[in-house]
Motif scaffolding. Sequence first.
Motif, PDB file in Angstrom:
ATOM      1  N   TRP A 117       0.753  -1.397  -0.029  1.00 32.76           N
ATOM      2  CA  TRP A 117       0.097   0.063   0.059  1.00 32.76           C
ATOM      3  C   TRP A 117       0.906   1.394  -0.029  1.00 32.76           C
ATOM      4  N   GLY A 118       2.111   1.239   0.465  1.00 34.33           N
ATOM      5  CA  GLY A 118       2.899   2.313   0.650  1.00 34.33           C
ATOM      6  C   GLY A 118       3.914   1.974   1.906  1.00 34.33           C
ATOM      7  N   VAL A 119       4.467   3.114   2.213  1.00 33.32           N
ATOM      8  CA  VAL A 119       5.259   3.238   3.287  1.00 33.32           C
ATOM      9  C   VAL A 119       4.724   4.091   4.475  1.00 33.32           C
ATOM     10  N   PHE A 120       5.187   3.360   5.760  1.00 38.04           N
ATOM     11  CA  PHE A 120       4.795   3.782   7.256  1.00 38.04           C
ATOM     12  C   PHE A 120       5.839   3.844   8.011  1.00 38.04           C
ATOM     13  N   GLU A 121       5.769   5.071   8.732  1.00 35.79           N
ATOM     14  CA  GLU A 121       6.819   5.450   9.618  1.00 35.79           C
ATOM     15  C   GLU A 121       6.461   5.670  11.092  1.00 35.79           C
ATOM     16  N   PRO A 122       6.254   4.569  11.881  1.00 36.01           N
ATOM     17  CA  PRO A 122       5.836   5.017  13.414  1.00 36.01           C
ATOM     18  C   PRO A 122       6.910   5.628  14.174  1.00 36.01           C
ATOM     19  N   ASN A 123       6.843   6.686  14.973  1.00 34.77           N
ATOM     20  CA  ASN A 123       7.993   7.103  15.698  1.00 34.77           C
ATOM     21  C   ASN A 123       7.654   7.481  16.974  1.00 34.77           C
ATOM     22  N   VAL A 124       8.502   7.657  17.586  1.00 36.83           N
ATOM     23  CA  VAL A 124       8.180   8.258  19.241  1.00 36.83           C
ATOM     24  C   VAL A 124       9.239   9.547  19.293  1.00 36.83           C
ATOM     25  N   HIS A 125       9.113  10.615  19.784  1.00 32.82           N
ATOM     26  CA  HIS A 125      10.257  11.604  20.064  1.00 32.82           C
ATOM     27  C   HIS A 125       9.870  12.339  21.383  1.00 32.82           C
ATOM     28  N   GLY A 126      11.149  12.973  22.077  1.00 30.80           N
ATOM     29  CA  GLY A 126      11.420  13.786  23.152  1.00 30.80           C
ATOM     30  C   GLY A 126      12.073  14.914  22.969  1.00 30.80           C
ATOM     31  N   THR A 127      11.641  16.218  23.663  1.00 34.02           N
ATOM     32  CA  THR A 127      12.258  17.335  23.294  1.00 34.02           C
ATOM     33  C   THR A 127      12.531  18.060  24.584  1.00 34.02           C
ATOM     34  N   PHE A 128      13.724  18.447  24.774  1.00 31.94           N
ATOM     35  CA  PHE A 128      13.814  19.704  25.950  1.00 31.94           C
ATOM     36  C   PHE A 128      13.797  21.000  25.307  1.00 31.94           C
ATOM     37  N   ILE A 129      13.121  21.656  26.083  1.00 32.25           N
ATOM     38  CA  ILE A 129      13.219  23.102  25.417  1.00 32.25           C
ATOM     39  C   ILE A 129      13.537  24.293  26.824  1.00 32.25           C
ATOM     40  N   ARG A 130      14.475  25.103  25.880  1.00 29.07           N
ATOM     41  CA  ARG A 130      15.041  25.978  26.930  1.00 29.07           C
ATOM     42  C   ARG A 130      14.639  27.571  26.555  1.00 29.07           C
ATOM     43  N   GLU A 131      14.220  28.358  27.435  1.00 32.64           N
ATOM     44  CA  GLU A 131      13.857  29.717  27.125  1.00 32.64           C
ATOM     45  C   GLU A 131      14.925  30.467  27.641  1.00 32.64           C
ATOM     46  N   PHE A 132      15.756  31.125  26.840  1.00 31.02           N
ATOM     47  CA  PHE A 132      16.861  32.020  27.500  1.00 31.02           C
ATOM     48  C   PHE A 132      16.699  33.199  27.956  1.00 31.02           C
ATOM     49  N   ARG A 133      15.586  33.708  27.516  1.00 30.16           N
ATOM     50  CA  ARG A 133      15.097  35.167  28.044  1.00 30.16           C
ATOM     51  C   ARG A 133      13.966  34.948  28.807  1.00 30.16           C
ATOM     52  N   ASP A 134      14.340  34.446  30.025  1.00 29.43           N
ATOM     53  CA  ASP A 134      13.330  34.011  31.143  1.00 29.43           C
ATOM     54  C   ASP A 134      13.157  35.261  32.205  1.00 29.43           C
ATOM     55  N   TYR A 135      12.826  36.177  31.678  1.00 25.19           N
ATOM     56  CA  TYR A 135      12.565  37.491  32.712  1.00 25.19           C
ATOM     57  C   TYR A 135      11.277  38.086  32.132  1.00 25.19           C
ATOM     58  N   SER A 136      10.608  38.871  33.033  1.00 31.48           N
ATOM     59  CA  SER A 136       9.430  39.552  32.552  1.00 31.48           C
ATOM     60  C   SER A 136       9.399  40.507  31.583  1.00 31.48           C
ATOM     61  N   ASP A 137       8.181  40.469  30.743  1.00 29.40           N
ATOM     62  CA  ASP A 137       8.077  41.544  29.812  1.00 29.40           C
ATOM     63  C   ASP A 137       7.499  42.873  30.601  1.00 29.40           C
ATOM     64  N   THR A 138       7.371  44.035  29.876  1.00 31.86           N
ATOM     65  CA  THR A 138       6.903  45.061  30.697  1.00 31.86           C
ATOM     66  C   THR A 138       5.998  46.025  29.736  1.00 31.86           C
ATOM     67  N   PHE A 139       4.882  46.429  30.273  1.00 30.68           N
ATOM     68  CA  PHE A 139       4.141  47.342  29.350  1.00 30.68           C
ATOM     69  C   PHE A 139       3.611  48.592  30.410  1.00 30.68           C
ATOM     70  N   ALA A 140       3.946  49.930  29.963  1.00 27.52           N
ATOM     71  CA  ALA A 140       3.682  51.053  30.568  1.00 27.52           C
ATOM     72  C   ALA A 140       2.404  51.497  30.205  1.00 27.52           C
ATOM     73  N   ALA A 141       1.227  52.014  31.143  1.00 28.99           N
ATOM     74  CA  ALA A 141       0.060  52.273  30.992  1.00 28.99           C
ATOM     75  C   ALA A 141      -0.157  53.525  31.837  1.00 28.99           C
ATOM     76  N   GLN A 142      -1.054  54.315  31.386  1.00 30.69           N
ATOM     77  CA  GLN A 142      -1.647  55.555  32.094  1.00 30.69           C
ATOM     78  C   GLN A 142      -3.286  55.925  31.886  1.00 30.69           C
ATOM     79  N   PHE A 143      -3.710  56.508  32.667  1.00 32.86           N
ATOM     80  CA  PHE A 143      -5.273  56.960  32.310  1.00 32.86           C
ATOM     81  C   PHE A 143      -5.207  58.058  31.474  1.00 32.86           C
ATOM     82  N   GLN A 144      -5.759  57.975  30.278  1.00 30.85           N
ATOM     83  CA  GLN A 144      -6.062  59.106  29.104  1.00 30.85           C
ATOM     84  C   GLN A 144      -6.497  60.428  29.831  1.00 30.85           C
TER      85      GLN A 144
END
Length: 459
Positions: free
Chosen positions: A365-392
């Motif tokens: 019928w064709g070709v079949f490829e069963p697979n398993v996978h694992g990944t480690f994910i690292r976010e290097f910029r791991d600090y808060s984002d900031t947004f400035a706001a004021q009442f108009q």
Amino acid sequence: MHGKHIFWGAMTSILGTLVGADFAGAATKPTPPSANETAFDHYLTAVCPTLEAPTSAAALTPAQQDFANQCVYLTNNFKTHPADLLPVLGMQINALGPETKKFGSLQQDNLTARLAEVRRGATGVSLAGLTLVGSDGTVLASGNSRLSDFLPGGAGGDGNGEFLDGRLGIFANGDIQDGDKIRVTGGNYAFGVKNDSVTVGADYRIGQQFVVGAAFGSGKTTTDFANSLGRLDLTAKGVNLYASLFGTSYYLDALAGYGVPRLDTDRHIQYDGLVPVDQDAYGTTHLHDLWAGFSAGRPFNWGAFALTPEGSVNYHEIRLSEFSETLGQPGSTGSGLGLTFGNATVPSLQARAGLRATYTVSTAWGVFEPNVHGTFIREFRDYSDTFAAQFQNAPTSAANLFYVLHTDPPEAHYTANGGGINFHLAHGFAGFVDYEELHTLKTLRSHEISFSLRYQVGM
């Protein structure tokens, strides 16, 4: 002896009263204010007293007069009831960072899927199906040699020099993502998010091991906040450039893109003030969205079995342009609570290291490829984002005053694992089904189901 009993009884009673008081105090001790609540409280303390200066009420617009009225109530009650007044803060904007970056991430995923097709022998027209994934999923990619090498005779689809079956490839890939942030934190409201994206493009093979291409993408992200706090809608379009160098034992991919998404915000403000407030504040602005990535893999083959270490580095940045809100009911209570948000930049640098195990099965019928996978994910910029706001509608004398909203820091590292199957059928149909789950995330839930179906013209 009787005196001793009286003494110890008295001491026990006193100690019991003190300990009981401590426990009672601990039980009723209020939750410390978050950094965002403290910043907002300091802003109110600085702005509201300026309203006490002699001013003709007739000189104020209705919105400015409403702000003056709300300012008195907020100043007197925010410290004691911050949870009841959180809708006023505007923390909905904090979802902008992780969620608006979805468009660029989906574009990267779509192109990664296309390059995986190219490495596996796809030529001509390729129409990939939709992909249903969680809020931070990865697209299935294979480092194996061409699947057409394993197909039954006459089904390989080798090029015959025709326009659509040669070096030029045309494709369309799509993604749908679904996820949620499961609880309120100091930097974010709880929310659910849905993303969809489609990428269409063309690429050209140079020799047998190099391909270059360009693509156009469009998509939409909808973030719905819990407790009827409103939503963010992002409508995005962008362009992509990409290239891949590959052989039977390696691949190197590079891609970059730029988009100008439109952001529409709906911030629902509701609380019981001196007069109940129930308003919707609407805002519209545009973002600049940039992304770039490099990935590599090297399969090790033992007959039909392959083990592929994979790695990637991706940079993503969005830039928000300043915008001001308009109120849905200009003449009603709360019409003075519209905010102005300043310019902001939200970058991200993420690396992934993974391992994929694949077994190739060739049938009639064709070709079949069963697979398993694992990944480690690292976010290097791991600090808060900031947004400035004021009442108009704050007084002109307070025009240079604002408060800063901090997001939750991105989680620095987490893992993902899953499995699935690729298939390439004898009569031109091909695709994959894959499942992946993210682990060790504290506030996000993500389960990923991916699938794709395409038909190869010229088989």
